[in-house]
Design a protein around this motif. Sequence first.
Motif, PDB file in Angstrom:
ATOM      1  N   TYR A 171      91.448  41.820  39.680  1.00 10.56           N
ATOM      2  CA  TYR A 171      91.259  40.426  40.077  1.00 10.56           C
ATOM      3  C   TYR A 171      92.462  39.865  40.816  1.00 10.56           C
ATOM      4  CZ  TYR A 171      86.938  40.343  37.466  1.00 10.56           C
ATOM      5  OH  TYR A 171      85.665  40.610  37.045  1.00 10.56           O
ATOM      6  N   ALA A 172      93.625  40.528  40.697  1.00 11.63           N
ATOM      7  CA  ALA A 172      94.800  40.144  41.481  1.00 11.63           C
ATOM      8  C   ALA A 172      94.915  41.002  42.730  1.00 11.63           C
ATOM      9  CB  ALA A 172      96.064  40.284  40.631  1.00 11.63           C
ATOM     10  N   ASP A 173      94.866  42.323  42.543  1.00 12.58           N
ATOM     11  CA  ASP A 173      95.124  43.252  43.648  1.00 12.58           C
ATOM     12  C   ASP A 173      94.059  43.178  44.730  1.00 12.58           C
ATOM     13  OD1 ASP A 173      97.233  43.956  42.047  1.00 12.58           O
ATOM     14  OD2 ASP A 173      96.304  45.785  41.290  1.00 12.58           O
ATOM     15  N   PHE A 174      92.840  42.861  44.342  1.00  9.74           N
ATOM     16  CA  PHE A 174      91.742  42.768  45.305  1.00  9.74           C
ATOM     17  C   PHE A 174      91.170  41.356  45.352  1.00  9.74           C
ATOM     18  CE2 PHE A 174      92.164  47.212  44.346  1.00  9.74           C
ATOM     19  CZ  PHE A 174      91.955  47.840  45.570  1.00  9.74           C
ATOM     20  N   GLY A 175      92.078  40.396  45.178  1.00  6.45           N
ATOM     21  CA  GLY A 175      91.646  38.999  45.165  1.00  6.45           C
ATOM     22  C   GLY A 175      90.953  38.569  46.444  1.00  6.45           C
ATOM     23  N   HIS A 176      91.423  39.070  47.583  1.00  5.27           N
ATOM     24  CA  HIS A 176      90.791  38.689  48.854  1.00  5.27           C
ATOM     25  C   HIS A 176      89.348  39.172  48.902  1.00  5.27           C
ATOM     26  CE1 HIS A 176      90.277  37.747  53.081  1.00  5.27           C
ATOM     27  NE2 HIS A 176      89.872  38.990  53.299  1.00  5.27           N
ATOM     28  N   GLN A 177      89.110  40.363  48.426  1.00  6.69           N
ATOM     29  CA  GLN A 177      87.742  40.892  48.408  1.00  6.69           C
ATOM     30  C   GLN A 177      86.856  40.053  47.498  1.00  6.69           C
ATOM     31  OE1 GLN A 177      86.684  45.296  48.297  1.00  6.69           O
ATOM     32  NE2 GLN A 177      86.484  44.788  46.140  1.00  6.69           N
ATOM     33  N   ILE A 178      87.383  39.673  46.343  1.00  8.81           N
ATOM     34  CA  ILE A 178      86.613  38.851  45.410  1.00  8.81           C
ATOM     35  C   ILE A 178      86.300  37.494  46.032  1.00  8.81           C
ATOM     36  CG2 ILE A 178      86.754  37.601  43.221  1.00  8.81           C
ATOM     37  CD1 ILE A 178      88.217  40.039  42.083  1.00  8.81           C
ATOM     38  N   GLU A 179      87.290  36.896  46.687  1.00  6.85           N
ATOM     39  CA  GLU A 179      87.049  35.606  47.337  1.00  6.85           C
ATOM     40  C   GLU A 179      86.000  35.726  48.441  1.00  6.85           C
ATOM     41  OE1 GLU A 179      90.462  33.506  48.682  1.00  6.85           O
ATOM     42  OE2 GLU A 179      91.477  33.583  46.731  1.00  6.85           O
ATOM     43  N   THR A 180      86.071  36.807  49.208  1.00  8.25           N
ATOM     44  CA  THR A 180      85.094  37.018  50.277  1.00  8.25           C
ATOM     45  C   THR A 180      83.686  37.095  49.707  1.00  8.25           C
ATOM     46  OG1 THR A 180      86.717  38.187  51.655  1.00  8.25           O
ATOM     47  CG2 THR A 180      84.376  38.543  52.153  1.00  8.25           C
ATOM     48  N   LEU A 181      83.549  37.825  48.606  1.00  6.91           N
ATOM     49  CA  LEU A 181      82.225  37.971  47.978  1.00  6.91           C
ATOM     50  C   LEU A 181      81.816  36.703  47.226  1.00  6.91           C
ATOM     51  CD1 LEU A 181      82.598  41.617  46.633  1.00  6.91           C
ATOM     52  CD2 LEU A 181      81.270  40.848  48.617  1.00  6.91           C
ATOM     53  N   ASN A 182      82.748  35.774  47.099  1.00  5.94           N
ATOM     54  CA  ASN A 182      82.460  34.497  46.442  1.00  5.94           C
ATOM     55  C   ASN A 182      82.310  33.385  47.485  1.00  5.94           C
ATOM     56  OD1 ASN A 182      82.083  33.000  43.961  1.00  5.94           O
ATOM     57  ND2 ASN A 182      84.102  32.083  44.299  1.00  5.94           N
ATOM     58  N   GLY A 183      81.828  33.749  48.661  1.00 12.99           N
ATOM     59  CA  GLY A 183      81.617  32.759  49.707  1.00 12.99           C
ATOM     60  C   GLY A 183      82.893  32.260  50.337  1.00 12.99           C
ATOM     61  N   GLY A 184      83.967  33.076  50.266  1.00 16.48           N
ATOM     62  CA  GLY A 184      85.237  32.677  50.863  1.00 16.48           C
ATOM     63  C   GLY A 184      86.037  31.708  50.019  1.00 16.48           C
ATOM     64  N   GLN A 185      85.659  31.549  48.758  1.00 15.41           N
ATOM     65  CA  GLN A 185      86.336  30.594  47.877  1.00 15.41           C
ATOM     66  C   GLN A 185      86.943  31.304  46.664  1.00 15.41           C
ATOM     67  OE1 GLN A 185      86.696  27.298  48.554  1.00 15.41           O
ATOM     68  NE2 GLN A 185      85.638  27.701  50.491  1.00 15.41           N
ATOM     69  N   PRO A 186      88.097  30.826  46.186  1.00 16.45           N
ATOM     70  CA  PRO A 186      88.649  31.385  44.945  1.00 16.45           C
ATOM     71  C   PRO A 186      87.692  31.124  43.786  1.00 16.45           C
ATOM     72  CG  PRO A 186      90.263  30.011  46.096  1.00 16.45           C
ATOM     73  CD  PRO A 186      88.950  29.764  46.760  1.00 16.45           C
ATOM     74  N   LEU A 187      87.772  31.945  42.765  1.00 17.40           N
ATOM     75  CA  LEU A 187      86.940  31.728  41.595  1.00 17.40           C
ATOM     76  C   LEU A 187      87.307  30.394  40.945  1.00 17.40           C
ATOM     77  CD1 LEU A 187      86.932  35.242  39.849  1.00 17.40           C
ATOM     78  CD2 LEU A 187      85.299  34.323  41.512  1.00 17.40           C
ATOM     79  N   SER A 188      86.305  29.666  40.533  1.00 17.47           N
ATOM     80  CA  SER A 188      86.536  28.401  39.834  1.00 17.47           C
ATOM     81  C   SER A 188      86.912  28.685  38.381  1.00 17.47           C
ATOM     82  CB  SER A 188      85.263  27.553  39.870  1.00 17.47           C
ATOM     83  OG  SER A 188      84.229  28.201  39.120  1.00 17.47           O
ATOM     84  N   ASP A 189      87.301  27.640  37.661  1.00 16.12           N
ATOM     85  CA  ASP A 189      87.613  27.793  36.241  1.00 16.12           C
ATOM     86  C   ASP A 189      86.434  28.398  35.486  1.00 16.12           C
ATOM     87  OD1 ASP A 189      90.046  26.653  36.776  1.00 16.12           O
ATOM     88  OD2 ASP A 189      89.573  24.698  35.881  1.00 16.12           O
ATOM     89  N   THR A 190      85.259  27.906  35.780  1.00 12.57           N
ATOM     90  CA  THR A 190      84.057  28.403  35.115  1.00 12.57           C
ATOM     91  C   THR A 190      83.818  29.867  35.442  1.00 12.57           C
ATOM     92  OG1 THR A 190      83.039  26.201  35.158  1.00 12.57           O
ATOM     93  CG2 THR A 190      81.566  28.087  34.872  1.00 12.57           C
ATOM     94  N   GLN A 191      84.023  30.247  36.692  1.00 17.54           N
ATOM     95  CA  GLN A 191      83.827  31.640  37.086  1.00 17.54           C
ATOM     96  C   GLN A 191      84.855  32.561  36.446  1.00 17.54           C
ATOM     97  OE1 GLN A 191      83.830  30.816  41.359  1.00 17.54           O
ATOM     98  NE2 GLN A 191      81.726  31.586  41.507  1.00 17.54           N
ATOM     99  N   TRP A 192      86.078  32.080  36.300  1.00 20.66           N
ATOM    100  CA  TRP A 192      87.093  32.889  35.627  1.00 20.66           C
ATOM    101  C   TRP A 192      86.706  33.123  34.171  1.00 20.66           C
ATOM    102  CZ3 TRP A 192      90.813  36.069  36.873  1.00 20.66           C
ATOM    103  CH2 TRP A 192      91.389  35.991  38.141  1.00 20.66           C
ATOM    104  N   GLU A 193      86.241  32.101  33.506  1.00 23.11           N
ATOM    105  CA  GLU A 193      85.828  32.258  32.111  1.00 23.11           C
ATOM    106  C   GLU A 193      84.658  33.224  32.002  1.00 23.11           C
ATOM    107  OE1 GLU A 193      87.508  31.213  29.452  1.00 23.11           O
ATOM    108  OE2 GLU A 193      88.955  30.557  30.958  1.00 23.11           O
ATOM    109  N   ALA A 194      83.723  33.136  32.963  1.00 21.54           N
ATOM    110  CA  ALA A 194      82.585  34.060  32.960  1.00 21.54           C
ATOM    111  C   ALA A 194      83.050  35.489  33.201  1.00 21.54           C
ATOM    112  CB  ALA A 194      81.584  33.637  34.037  1.00 21.54           C
TER     113      ALA A 194
END
Length: 213
Positions: A171-194
């Motif tokens: 979730y740190a090393d591939f954060g850009h990939q995760i954001e891209t797959l999340n519509g270009g947005q960082p994970l929200s608090d709710t998404q992090w908890e999920a």
Amino acid sequence: MTPSARPSSKKDIRRENEKLILEAAEKVFAEAGFGGATMQLIADMAGLPKANLHYYFPTKESLYRRVVQNIFHDWLMAADVFDAAPGPVEGLGAYIDAKMEISRRHPAGSKVWASEVMHRAPVIQDYLETTLVEWTEGRMAVVRRWIDEGKMDPIDPRHLLYMLWATTQHYADFGHQIETLNGGQPLSDTQWEAAKHSVKTVILKGIGARPSG
């Protein structure tokens, strides 16, 4: 920084300057690697004169090692729950929460560590052969104890640790990939908890972890 928040003593000033330097160094080393980073780049990022960096950290290597040691120290603190936890549900669950929170708040530090290791640890190999080996052996012993107590399936502790590191640090090393797959947005608090819940569910069920008591 507001006037009221400005450091009022030499000790406070030193602490604040070190914090600025280390935060800047994390980002520069994460983006440029050890070879591509320069003290001038780090000074510019920190908003401090280059001479200040050399006052606190005489060489680029000394600063780099401090950055690496800081992220590893955070990971060590996250693993303190192992020793006190009655079983894998509590211990591994808390460890996953803590590691993912570090990935969320200090992604650059994790990337520095990953890059160093992928390049065969030219600067911190001694650290891997001592501190990391000792820490790993200690955590493996705890996992073996849980297995002997019947609190989880007989899983190879070493490979369990590898899986935990790979998953949480992803979730740190591939954060850009995760954001891209999340519509270009960082994970929200709710998404992090999920995400934490999902990782804990998959791993704890996968190793047959059973509640203590």
